[in-house]
Design a protein around this motif. Sequence first.
Motif, PDB file in Angstrom:
ATOM      1  N   ALA A   1       0.617  -0.900  -0.132  1.00  0.00           N
ATOM      2  CA  ALA A   1      -0.208  -0.025  -0.178  1.00  0.00           C
ATOM      3  C   ALA A   1       1.259   1.257  -0.067  1.00  0.00           C
ATOM      4  CB  ALA A   1      -1.278   0.080   1.197  1.00  0.00           C
ATOM      5  N   ALA A   2       2.058   1.059   0.957  1.00  0.00           N
ATOM      6  CA  ALA A   2       3.299   2.303   0.308  1.00  0.00           C
ATOM      7  C   ALA A   2       2.969   2.310  -0.594  1.00  0.00           C
ATOM      8  CB  ALA A   2       3.629   2.172   1.755  1.00  0.00           C
ATOM      9  N   LEU A   3       3.479   1.580  -0.856  1.00  0.00           N
ATOM     10  CA  LEU A   3       4.112   2.105  -2.973  1.00  0.00           C
ATOM     11  C   LEU A   3       3.426   2.026  -3.641  1.00  0.00           C
ATOM     12  CD1 LEU A   3       6.416   1.457  -5.070  1.00  0.00           C
ATOM     13  CD2 LEU A   3       5.404  -0.768  -5.081  1.00  0.00           C
ATOM     14  N   VAL A   4       2.221   2.007  -3.760  1.00  0.00           N
ATOM     15  CA  VAL A   4       1.059   1.772  -4.278  1.00  0.00           C
ATOM     16  C   VAL A   4       1.034   3.597  -4.030  1.00  0.00           C
ATOM     17  CG1 VAL A   4      -1.669   2.016  -5.216  1.00  0.00           C
ATOM     18  CG2 VAL A   4       0.015  -0.410  -4.514  1.00  0.00           C
ATOM     19  N   LEU A   5       0.507   4.244  -3.287  1.00  0.00           N
ATOM     20  CA  LEU A   5       1.134   5.380  -2.812  1.00  0.00           C
ATOM     21  C   LEU A   5       2.150   6.183  -3.035  1.00  0.00           C
ATOM     22  CD1 LEU A   5      -1.151   7.475  -2.141  1.00  0.00           C
ATOM     23  CD2 LEU A   5      -0.021   7.511   0.225  1.00  0.00           C
ATOM     24  N   LEU A   6       3.145   5.950  -2.649  1.00  0.00           N
ATOM     25  CA  LEU A   6       4.825   6.460  -3.624  1.00  0.00           C
ATOM     26  C   LEU A   6       3.934   7.277  -4.946  1.00  0.00           C
ATOM     27  CD1 LEU A   6       7.198   8.424  -3.432  1.00  0.00           C
ATOM     28  CD2 LEU A   6       8.048   5.230  -2.782  1.00  0.00           C
ATOM     29  N   ASN A   7       3.831   5.731  -5.777  1.00  0.00           N
ATOM     30  CA  ASN A   7       3.357   5.750  -6.703  1.00  0.00           C
ATOM     31  C   ASN A   7       3.267   6.930  -7.997  1.00  0.00           C
ATOM     32  OD1 ASN A   7       6.001   3.422  -7.507  1.00  0.00           O
ATOM     33  ND2 ASN A   7       5.062   1.948  -7.941  1.00  0.00           N
ATOM     34  N   ALA A   8       2.121   7.127  -6.669  1.00  0.00           N
ATOM     35  CA  ALA A   8       0.165   7.559  -7.549  1.00  0.00           C
ATOM     36  C   ALA A   8       1.163   9.189  -6.927  1.00  0.00           C
ATOM     37  CB  ALA A   8      -0.606   7.123  -6.796  1.00  0.00           C
ATOM     38  N   PHE A   9       1.823   9.588  -5.427  1.00  0.00           N
ATOM     39  CA  PHE A   9       2.219  10.634  -5.899  1.00  0.00           C
ATOM     40  C   PHE A   9       3.336  10.810  -6.598  1.00  0.00           C
ATOM     41  CE2 PHE A   9       5.931  13.099  -4.081  1.00  0.00           C
ATOM     42  CZ  PHE A   9       5.354  14.374  -3.366  1.00  0.00           C
TER      43      PHE A   9
END
Length: 411
Positions: free
Chosen positions: A215-223
């Motif tokens: 989930a942290a990776l998904v949000l980082l990529n979205a950022f």
Amino acid sequence: MMTLKRSLTLIWLLTCCLVLTGVVSCRNQEIPATGSDPDQFVLTAEIKGLNADYLVYKETNDAYPEGIRRDTIRVKNGRFAFSDKIKKHKYYRLLVPQTLKYLEPDNPRSSYLPSPVTWIEFIGYPGGRTNLKGRITDFAEVYATGEDVSGELSILKRETYPLLNTIVNIKQDFYKRKGSAREYGAVRDTTMKLFEMVKEKRRHFIRDHNNSPAAALVLLNAFERREFSTEEEKMLFEVLDSVALAKVSFYQELSQRLEALEGAVVGHEAPDIALPETNSERAFALNDLRGNYVLIHFWGTWCGPCVAEMPKIKAYADEFADRNFKVVGVDSGDGKDIWQQFISENNYNWTHLRSVKGENDLLIPYNVTALPKKFLISPEGVILAVSEGGSEAIFKKIDEIFSREHQADSH
């Protein structure tokens, strides 16, 4: 303006071409015995329809010649293995050339339509063993089979990859038909609706797996892709379990980038930079330049727009050399030898620093997600202007400052 991820994709494409011509040496990765090394991550894969003889993993890594690590992974009957020694969670992706789709479908030299569906993605972690299964159709339908962090990421991939692939197919069909401007509006509306569905699924995934590194990776990529507004990005970050993810690299970087989002803006004090080494091997501290206007230029030799504006930056460095004006270049994505050779050959004789991920990552405190990016700092250390891409605004700001100072000196 060139995003860092897009640049990596272009380099990997070139590397794949080199593999096919035999320039890059190939090797099979041996799978170590279970428990033989607590830092060893091992991936095995069995993928139907994978017609490549080799896949290539590539990353910037100073421990390798030219600052580049290349692992050429042999594929046999759709099966391959990959291993790596790591100390923390790490995101990997392998390009599948046969899934690339082009603006001109019959012309592989034309620009391709970038999409995550052309990659085999997984997350490594110390001591981890991950298995991938799936098939290659017109996109990489490849997912982790276990319940580890890659398995959690695959939950989202199964829901979003078909939608993302539909978006790419609609766009490719439009370009193939050479559709009209009127048709483009309908294509845009349809693909935007589909992508909103993708974003909604990502939101739900982050909330439902808030203690997962995935989930942290998904949000980082979205950022990095600026998919969500700043306000929503912060709200979703607050959803993440800060205790469970405290030592996860994706969460740590996201936290730092959100902090930089507030700080590395006009009117705020510029984040300090202090390094023991520059291109001239002298220690550097940004605070030592107080009393000068400072232009910080984030760039890389692989970035076409960056290289194109270097002569202009040199012209400004030369023009105001006898004034209180300094230029600081921050390279990202180049090996040390390539970086130094480029600077020397072109006589770019201002201070140059190199950002190295995991060691002295200067992109994070300045929230740099695409190159080139420039910051103009006041003599008091305050950010006066920020520009991305080939914007001329920051150069006009410099002209205004020194024109104004010249007028004041003449009275």
